[in-house]
Design a protein around this motif. Structure first.
Motif, PDB file in Angstrom:
ATOM      1  N   SER A  28       7.184   7.539   1.370  1.00 46.79           N
ATOM      2  CA  SER A  28       6.929   8.410   0.216  1.00 46.79           C
ATOM      3  C   SER A  28       8.054   8.332  -0.804  1.00 46.79           C
ATOM      4  CB  SER A  28       6.758   9.860   0.684  1.00 46.79           C
ATOM      5  OG  SER A  28       5.625  10.006   1.501  1.00 46.79           O
ATOM      6  N   ILE A  29       9.277   8.305  -0.317  1.00 52.29           N
ATOM      7  CA  ILE A  29      10.431   8.228  -1.221  1.00 52.29           C
ATOM      8  C   ILE A  29      10.349   6.963  -2.071  1.00 52.29           C
ATOM      9  CG2 ILE A  29      12.939   7.899  -1.317  1.00 52.29           C
ATOM     10  CD1 ILE A  29      13.128   9.765   1.133  1.00 52.29           C
ATOM     11  N   PHE A  30       9.997   5.862  -1.441  1.00 52.27           N
ATOM     12  CA  PHE A  30       9.927   4.603  -2.195  1.00 52.27           C
ATOM     13  C   PHE A  30       8.701   4.559  -3.103  1.00 52.27           C
ATOM     14  CE2 PHE A  30      13.263   3.250   0.585  1.00 52.27           C
ATOM     15  CZ  PHE A  30      13.942   2.275  -0.139  1.00 52.27           C
ATOM     16  N   VAL A  31       7.638   5.246  -2.731  1.00 59.86           N
ATOM     17  CA  VAL A  31       6.481   5.353  -3.637  1.00 59.86           C
ATOM     18  C   VAL A  31       6.888   6.080  -4.913  1.00 59.86           C
ATOM     19  CG1 VAL A  31       4.221   6.394  -3.977  1.00 59.86           C
ATOM     20  CG2 VAL A  31       4.733   5.265  -1.818  1.00 59.86           C
ATOM     21  N   HIS A  69       7.748  -5.420 -12.557  1.00 57.48           N
ATOM     22  CA  HIS A  69       8.545  -6.227 -11.630  1.00 57.48           C
ATOM     23  C   HIS A  69       9.317  -5.346 -10.644  1.00 57.48           C
ATOM     24  CE1 HIS A  69       7.996  -9.720 -14.446  1.00 57.48           C
ATOM     25  NE2 HIS A  69       7.932 -10.326 -13.282  1.00 57.48           N
ATOM     26  N   MET A  70       9.705  -4.161 -11.054  1.00 55.96           N
ATOM     27  CA  MET A  70      10.381  -3.242 -10.135  1.00 55.96           C
ATOM     28  C   MET A  70       9.408  -2.720  -9.079  1.00 55.96           C
ATOM     29  SD  MET A  70      13.553  -3.125 -10.562  1.00 55.96           S
ATOM     30  CE  MET A  70      13.758  -1.838  -9.324  1.00 55.96           C
ATOM     31  N   VAL A  71       8.168  -2.477  -9.470  1.00 56.31           N
ATOM     32  CA  VAL A  71       7.149  -2.055  -8.497  1.00 56.31           C
ATOM     33  C   VAL A  71       6.937  -3.142  -7.452  1.00 56.31           C
ATOM     34  CG1 VAL A  71       4.712  -1.510  -8.173  1.00 56.31           C
ATOM     35  CG2 VAL A  71       5.965  -0.496 -10.086  1.00 56.31           C
ATOM     36  N   PHE A  72       6.881  -4.400  -7.900  1.00 61.74           N
ATOM     37  CA  PHE A  72       6.714  -5.513  -6.962  1.00 61.74           C
ATOM     38  C   PHE A  72       7.912  -5.603  -6.013  1.00 61.74           C
ATOM     39  CE2 PHE A  72       3.896  -7.950 -10.181  1.00 61.74           C
ATOM     40  CZ  PHE A  72       2.804  -7.191  -9.788  1.00 61.74           C
ATOM     41  N   ARG A  73       9.110  -5.327  -6.520  1.00 64.87           N
ATOM     42  CA  ARG A  73      10.297  -5.371  -5.669  1.00 64.87           C
ATOM     43  C   ARG A  73      10.237  -4.301  -4.576  1.00 64.87           C
ATOM     44  NH1 ARG A  73      12.094  -7.717 -10.378  1.00 64.87           N
ATOM     45  NH2 ARG A  73      13.846  -9.192 -10.155  1.00 64.87           N
ATOM     46  N   ILE A  74       9.827  -3.099  -4.949  1.00 64.33           N
ATOM     47  CA  ILE A  74       9.751  -2.011  -3.963  1.00 64.33           C
ATOM     48  C   ILE A  74       8.664  -2.313  -2.938  1.00 64.33           C
ATOM     49  CG2 ILE A  74       9.048   0.409  -3.687  1.00 64.33           C
ATOM     50  CD1 ILE A  74      10.663   1.043  -6.163  1.00 64.33           C
ATOM     51  N   SER A  75       7.547  -2.852  -3.378  1.00 66.64           N
ATOM     52  CA  SER A  75       6.497  -3.260  -2.449  1.00 66.64           C
ATOM     53  C   SER A  75       7.026  -4.297  -1.467  1.00 66.64           C
ATOM     54  CB  SER A  75       5.310  -3.838  -3.233  1.00 66.64           C
ATOM     55  OG  SER A  75       4.403  -4.486  -2.381  1.00 66.64           O
ATOM     56  N   LEU A  78       9.512  -2.618   1.112  1.00 68.27           N
ATOM     57  CA  LEU A  78       8.796  -1.840   2.122  1.00 68.27           C
ATOM     58  C   LEU A  78       8.055  -2.754   3.097  1.00 68.27           C
ATOM     59  CD1 LEU A  78       7.289   1.067  -0.020  1.00 68.27           C
ATOM     60  CD2 LEU A  78       8.982   1.295   1.805  1.00 68.27           C
ATOM     61  N   PHE A  79       7.456  -3.807   2.582  1.00 66.30           N
ATOM     62  CA  PHE A  79       6.727  -4.734   3.451  1.00 66.30           C
ATOM     63  C   PHE A  79       7.670  -5.366   4.474  1.00 66.30           C
ATOM     64  CE2 PHE A  79       5.314  -8.990   4.569  1.00 66.30           C
ATOM     65  CZ  PHE A  79       4.024  -8.756   5.008  1.00 66.30           C
ATOM     66  N   PRO A 111      21.206   2.782  10.503  1.00 66.29           N
ATOM     67  CA  PRO A 111      21.109   1.340  10.216  1.00 66.29           C
ATOM     68  C   PRO A 111      19.840   0.972   9.451  1.00 66.29           C
ATOM     69  CG  PRO A 111      21.833   1.681  12.478  1.00 66.29           C
ATOM     70  CD  PRO A 111      21.457   3.030  11.939  1.00 66.29           C
ATOM     71  N   LYS A 112      18.739   1.644   9.757  1.00 58.74           N
ATOM     72  CA  LYS A 112      17.489   1.356   9.048  1.00 58.74           C
ATOM     73  C   LYS A 112      17.607   1.707   7.568  1.00 58.74           C
ATOM     74  CE  LYS A 112      14.365   2.054  12.971  1.00 58.74           C
ATOM     75  NZ  LYS A 112      13.385   2.963  13.595  1.00 58.74           N
ATOM     76  N   ILE A 113      18.201   2.867   7.292  1.00 55.73           N
ATOM     77  CA  ILE A 113      18.367   3.291   5.900  1.00 55.73           C
ATOM     78  C   ILE A 113      19.285   2.328   5.159  1.00 55.73           C
ATOM     79  CG2 ILE A 113      19.305   5.096   4.405  1.00 55.73           C
ATOM     80  CD1 ILE A 113      18.333   7.125   6.515  1.00 55.73           C
ATOM     81  N   ILE A 114      20.402   1.941   5.826  1.00 57.21           N
ATOM     82  CA  ILE A 114      21.328   0.982   5.208  1.00 57.21           C
ATOM     83  C   ILE A 114      20.609  -0.333   4.931  1.00 57.21           C
ATOM     84  CG2 ILE A 114      23.407  -0.396   5.602  1.00 57.21           C
ATOM     85  CD1 ILE A 114      24.522   1.969   7.212  1.00 57.21           C
ATOM     86  N   PHE A 115      19.780  -0.766   5.881  1.00 55.50           N
ATOM     87  CA  PHE A 115      19.059  -2.034   5.737  1.00 55.50           C
ATOM     88  C   PHE A 115      18.092  -1.987   4.552  1.00 55.50           C
ATOM     89  CE2 PHE A 115      15.122  -4.407   6.645  1.00 55.50           C
ATOM     90  CZ  PHE A 115      15.634  -5.707   6.647  1.00 55.50           C
ATOM     91  N   ILE A 116      17.280  -0.930   4.476  1.00 54.85           N
ATOM     92  CA  ILE A 116      16.256  -0.891   3.434  1.00 54.85           C
ATOM     93  C   ILE A 116      16.881  -0.681   2.054  1.00 54.85           C
ATOM     94  CG2 ILE A 116      15.758   1.611   3.541  1.00 54.85           C
ATOM     95  CD1 ILE A 116      12.787   0.863   3.268  1.00 54.85           C
TER      96      ILE A 116
END
Length: 382
Positions: A28-31, A69-75, A78-79, A111-116
């Motif tokens: 949700s945050i990334f959406v 292009h920023m939307v594509f980056r976030i997609s 997340l993928f 670690p997951k948060i740092i990674f994403i």
């Protein structure tokens, strides 16, 4: 013993729901970030060399190019986040707490948060050309997520009907059936009132197709022993919703008086909020129902007692990975036109036809689910 069994099942259910809720929050945050960057991307990233390809545009078109292009980056981010976890967790159902994959699913949050976050920051410096390719991939594979949604929806309709029937709630079924058909007919009438006219012949055709589909699968439900008019009402109401949503996606003011092409930012906020809620709600529920996509196992009910998750971890992340692709299409209106206005969230010709195709697939699969038990009477469809 029964009390201990129920308590353990309740404990494991709550644990798994909490973990799924955390992943839903991250998604949700990334959406929300995607929606923000869709409108404000240029102001934040205009000086980065990776966006040089947008310099051929000016004004709103320049802002839209950067935002898309920023939307594509976030997609993409997340993928990768969910797809990597899907690969790691294939075949694991939480039955061995000593297995490192248990921690992969239920822990390592920092670690997951740092990674994403690191992946997102790194993606900003990747040239735009890479993400145009990603946009094309998203456009093709988003259909997987929509197909999963349709299959789950049809299964849910049948399950709800069976539960109400088993409880002898026939008056409730009748009342809901009348309400559902009334809602569907109301949406059909509103579609004719607001989205048809001398210049909108195609819209009339779509409305008529919806009515014809309703007549066909309603008749099948009455004629076939395994059919249910309540289920037909549910399918009809949903198909009518898809019809209205499709017609409302048109950007032409001639056939859509509610077109947001000239709307202010405040006017499109409600639609954006609804989009965020719908995509996250559907993904959260779908990801926890892997059993709907495989043959039922008699031991499924005991999974919680054995310490196993009542759903597949890898399937959970697969659904969120597919939703990440769908997210890009939802926000950009299913097209790769870099100059599309930021007010065109889930609008445009492609977006309209995608919804109509979903409607036809829903009608087709629902109709098949009604007649299949009659055609293949030697098979068990329960």
């Amino acid at each position: 013993m029964d009390g201990d069994f129920s308590n353990k099942k309740s404990f494991f259910a709550k644990k798994h729901n909490r973990v799924r809720a955390v992943y839903a929050l991250i998604f949700s945050i990334f959406v929300v970030l995607a929606l923000v960057f869709r409108s404000l991307g240029y102001k934040l990233f205009k000086n980065l060399y990776s966006f040089d390809s947008c310099e051929e545009f000016e004004g709103d078109e320049l802002n839209s190019c950067v935002g898309i292009h920023m939307v594509f980056r976030i997609s993409f981010v997340l993928f990768i986040f969910f797809f990597m976890q899907m690969l790691i967790l294939i075949g694991y159902r939480g039955n061995d707490s000593a297995d490192f994959r248990s921690t992969v699913q239920n822990g390592w949050w920092l670690p997951k948060i740092i990674f994403i976050v690191g992946l997102f920051i790194g993606s900003i410096f990747i040239p735009n050309s890479t993400f145009l390719v990603w946009g094309r991939i998203s456009q093709i594979l988003s259909g997987v997520f929509l197909l999963l949604q349709i299959i789950y929806l049809i299964g849910w309709i049948h399950d709800l009907s069976d539960k109400l029937t088993e409880r002898d709630m026939f008056k409730t079924l009748l009342l809901f059936t009348i309400i559902l058909y009334a809602i569907g007919m109301t949406m059909i009438i509103l579609s004719f009132v607001y989205f048809t006219g001398s210049k909108c012949v195609l819209n009339i055709v779509f409305c008529v197709i919806t009515i014809v589909l309703m007549v066909i699968y309603s008749a099948m439900s009455l004629k076939v022993e395994t059919g249910s008019i309540f289920e037909s009402g549910m399918a009809f109401a949903y198909c009518c919703y898809l019809l209205m949503a499709a017609l409302a996606s048109q950007q032409s003011t001639d056939c859509n008086p509610f077109s947001l092409q000239n709307a202010s930012t405040l006017q499109i906020i409600p639609g954006i909020v609804i989009a965020v809620i719908v995509i996250n709600y559907s993904t959260f529920n779908l990801s926890g129902h892997s059993n709907a996509f495989r043959l039922k196992d008699d031991d499924d009910e005991d999974l919680g007692l054995q310490g196993q998750a009542p759903y597949s971890y890898s399937f959970f992340h697969f659904v969120y990975a597919m939703a990440s692709l769908y997210l890009a299409m939802l926000i950009t209106g299913w097209n790769l036109e870099l100059t599309a206005t930021s007010k065109s969230v889930d609008t445009g010709a492609i977006s309209m036809y995608v919804k109509l195709i979903i409607q036809w697939v829903v009608a087709l699969l629902y109709g098949w689910s009604v007649i299949a038990p009659e055609i293949f009477s030697d098979r068990d469809f329960n």
